[in-house]
Design a protein around this motif. Structure first.
Motif, PDB file in Angstrom:
ATOM      1  N   ARG A  12       0.836  -1.202   0.000  1.00  0.00           N
ATOM      2  CA  ARG A  12       0.000   0.000   0.000  1.00  0.00           C
ATOM      3  C   ARG A  12       0.872   1.253   0.000  1.00  0.00           C
ATOM      4  N   PRO A  13       0.386   2.334  -0.623  1.00  0.00           N
ATOM      5  CA  PRO A  13       1.163   3.574  -0.593  1.00  0.00           C
ATOM      6  C   PRO A  13       1.069   4.246   0.780  1.00  0.00           C
ATOM      7  N   PHE A  14       2.151   4.892   1.183  1.00  0.00           N
ATOM      8  CA  PHE A  14       2.141   5.669   2.420  1.00  0.00           C
ATOM      9  C   PHE A  14       2.910   6.956   2.189  1.00  0.00           C
ATOM     10  N   ALA A  15       2.511   7.996   2.899  1.00  0.00           N
ATOM     11  CA  ALA A  15       3.073   9.334   2.693  1.00  0.00           C
ATOM     12  C   ALA A  15       4.148   9.642   3.717  1.00  0.00           C
ATOM     13  N   TRP A  16       4.973  10.621   3.372  1.00  0.00           N
ATOM     14  CA  TRP A  16       6.044  11.114   4.228  1.00  0.00           C
ATOM     15  C   TRP A  16       5.469  11.608   5.545  1.00  0.00           C
ATOM     16  N   ARG A  17       6.185  11.355   6.629  1.00  0.00           N
ATOM     17  CA  ARG A  17       5.807  11.864   7.947  1.00  0.00           C
ATOM     18  C   ARG A  17       6.986  12.631   8.521  1.00  0.00           C
ATOM     19  N   ARG A  18       6.667  13.589   9.355  1.00  0.00           N
ATOM     20  CA  ARG A  18       7.717  14.429   9.925  1.00  0.00           C
ATOM     21  C   ARG A  18       8.750  13.615  10.704  1.00  0.00           C
ATOM     22  N   LYS A  19       8.299  12.563  11.408  1.00  0.00           N
ATOM     23  CA  LYS A  19       9.241  11.761  12.200  1.00  0.00           C
ATOM     24  C   LYS A  19      10.230  10.994  11.320  1.00  0.00           C
ATOM     25  N   TRP A  20       9.911  10.857  10.026  1.00  0.00           N
ATOM     26  CA  TRP A  20      10.814  10.183   9.089  1.00  0.00           C
ATOM     27  C   TRP A  20      11.697  11.164   8.325  1.00  0.00           C
ATOM     28  N   ALA A  21      11.682  12.438   8.674  1.00  0.00           N
ATOM     29  CA  ALA A  21      12.383  13.465   7.897  1.00  0.00           C
ATOM     30  C   ALA A  21      13.874  13.174   7.758  1.00  0.00           C
ATOM     31  N   ARG A  22      14.512  12.715   8.819  1.00  0.00           N
ATOM     32  CA  ARG A  22      15.962  12.485   8.775  1.00  0.00           C
ATOM     33  C   ARG A  22      16.348  11.272   7.941  1.00  0.00           C
ATOM     34  N   ASP A  23      15.504  10.226   7.929  1.00  0.00           N
ATOM     35  CA  ASP A  23      15.903   8.999   7.230  1.00  0.00           C
ATOM     36  C   ASP A  23      14.823   8.496   6.273  1.00  0.00           C
ATOM     37  N   TRP A  24      14.200   9.397   5.543  1.00  0.00           N
ATOM     38  CA  TRP A  24      13.154   9.033   4.581  1.00  0.00           C
ATOM     39  C   TRP A  24      13.670   8.042   3.542  1.00  0.00           C
ATOM     40  N   GLU A  25      14.929   8.154   3.148  1.00  0.00           N
ATOM     41  CA  GLU A  25      15.491   7.258   2.127  1.00  0.00           C
ATOM     42  C   GLU A  25      15.530   5.805   2.614  1.00  0.00           C
ATOM     43  N   GLN A  26      15.681   5.586   3.920  1.00  0.00           N
ATOM     44  CA  GLN A  26      15.765   4.216   4.453  1.00  0.00           C
ATOM     45  C   GLN A  26      14.407   3.640   4.846  1.00  0.00           C
ATOM     46  N   VAL A  27      13.366   4.438   4.900  1.00  0.00           N
ATOM     47  CA  VAL A  27      12.037   3.967   5.304  1.00  0.00           C
ATOM     48  C   VAL A  27      11.485   3.056   4.202  1.00  0.00           C
ATOM     49  N   ARG A  28      11.064   1.836   4.592  1.00  0.00           N
ATOM     50  CA  ARG A  28      10.536   0.869   3.620  1.00  0.00           C
ATOM     51  C   ARG A  28       9.127   0.392   3.952  1.00  0.00           C
ATOM     52  N   PHE A  29       8.724   0.543   5.226  1.00  0.00           N
ATOM     53  CA  PHE A  29       7.454  -0.012   5.664  1.00  0.00           C
ATOM     54  C   PHE A  29       6.524   1.085   6.161  1.00  0.00           C
ATOM     55  N   CYS A  30       5.213   0.869   6.004  1.00  0.00           N
ATOM     56  CA  CYS A  30       4.224   1.884   6.379  1.00  0.00           C
ATOM     57  C   CYS A  30       3.911   1.887   7.863  1.00  0.00           C
ATOM     58  N   SER A  31       4.167   0.783   8.551  1.00  0.00           N
ATOM     59  CA  SER A  31       3.800   0.692   9.967  1.00  0.00           C
ATOM     60  C   SER A  31       4.723  -0.265  10.699  1.00  0.00           C
ATOM     61  N   GLU A  32       4.611  -0.252  12.005  1.00  0.00           N
ATOM     62  CA  GLU A  32       5.384  -1.173  12.835  1.00  0.00           C
ATOM     63  C   GLU A  32       4.951  -2.617  12.567  1.00  0.00           C
ATOM     64  N   ALA A  33       3.669  -2.839  12.317  1.00  0.00           N
ATOM     65  CA  ALA A  33       3.172  -4.194  12.030  1.00  0.00           C
ATOM     66  C   ALA A  33       3.816  -4.748  10.765  1.00  0.00           C
ATOM     67  N   CYS A  34       3.919  -3.931   9.738  1.00  0.00           N
ATOM     68  CA  CYS A  34       4.548  -4.397   8.493  1.00  0.00           C
ATOM     69  C   CYS A  34       6.044  -4.606   8.694  1.00  0.00           C
ATOM     70  N   ARG A  35       6.673  -3.722   9.453  1.00  0.00           N
ATOM     71  CA  ARG A  35       8.114  -3.831   9.670  1.00  0.00           C
ATOM     72  C   ARG A  35       8.472  -5.093  10.447  1.00  0.00           C
ATOM     73  N   SER A  36       7.648  -5.464  11.434  1.00  0.00           N
ATOM     74  CA  SER A  36       7.944  -6.628  12.266  1.00  0.00           C
ATOM     75  C   SER A  36       7.515  -7.945  11.619  1.00  0.00           C
ATOM     76  N   GLY A  37       6.769  -7.873  10.528  1.00  0.00           N
ATOM     77  CA  GLY A  37       6.332  -9.094   9.855  1.00  0.00           C
ATOM     78  C   GLY A  37       4.963  -9.572  10.289  1.00  0.00           C
ATOM     79  N   ARG A  38       4.316  -8.893  11.209  1.00  0.00           N
ATOM     80  CA  ARG A  38       2.986  -9.324  11.660  1.00  0.00           C
ATOM     81  C   ARG A  38       1.984  -9.323  10.518  1.00  0.00           C
ATOM     82  N   TYR A  39       2.099  -8.331   9.630  1.00  0.00           N
ATOM     83  CA  TYR A  39       1.158  -8.245   8.513  1.00  0.00           C
ATOM     84  C   TYR A  39       1.305  -9.471   7.604  1.00  0.00           C
TER      85      TYR A  39
END
Length: 81
Positions: free
Chosen positions: A43-70
């Motif tokens: 799914r598409p996800f938009a830029w968030r302020r908390k990701w401003a420093r490392d937007w290039e490394q962000v790959r997942f939309c949520s903690e659930a997707c990042r941890s593999g729960r999804y």
């Protein structure tokens, strides 16, 4: 009861301005935020302020997707359990 403190006729100009009074100019539209596609759910996800420093490394939309729960829930659903 009288008008609010600091109020004076013709000041501001919001939607309650009377005909013939000054209105504030419309605000320009904000530019759209950058988007990415989540590596887990697709799914598409938009830029968030908390990701401003490392937007290039962000790959997942949520903690659930990042941890593999999804992915685990999706797989469980496919098996029919």
């Amino acid at each position: 009861m009288g008008p609010a403190p600091g109020w004076r006729p013709g000041a501001g100009g919001g939607p309650e301005a009377r005909p013939g009074q000054r209105r504030d100019p419309p605000r320009p539209m904000k530019p759209p935020l950058p988007q990415k596609i989540c590596a887990a759910c697709g799914r598409p996800f938009a830029w968030r302020r908390k990701w401003a420093r490392d937007w290039e490394q962000v790959r997942f939309c949520s903690e659930a997707c990042r941890s593999g729960r999804y992915a685990k829930a999706k797989e469980k659903h496919r098996k029919g359990a």
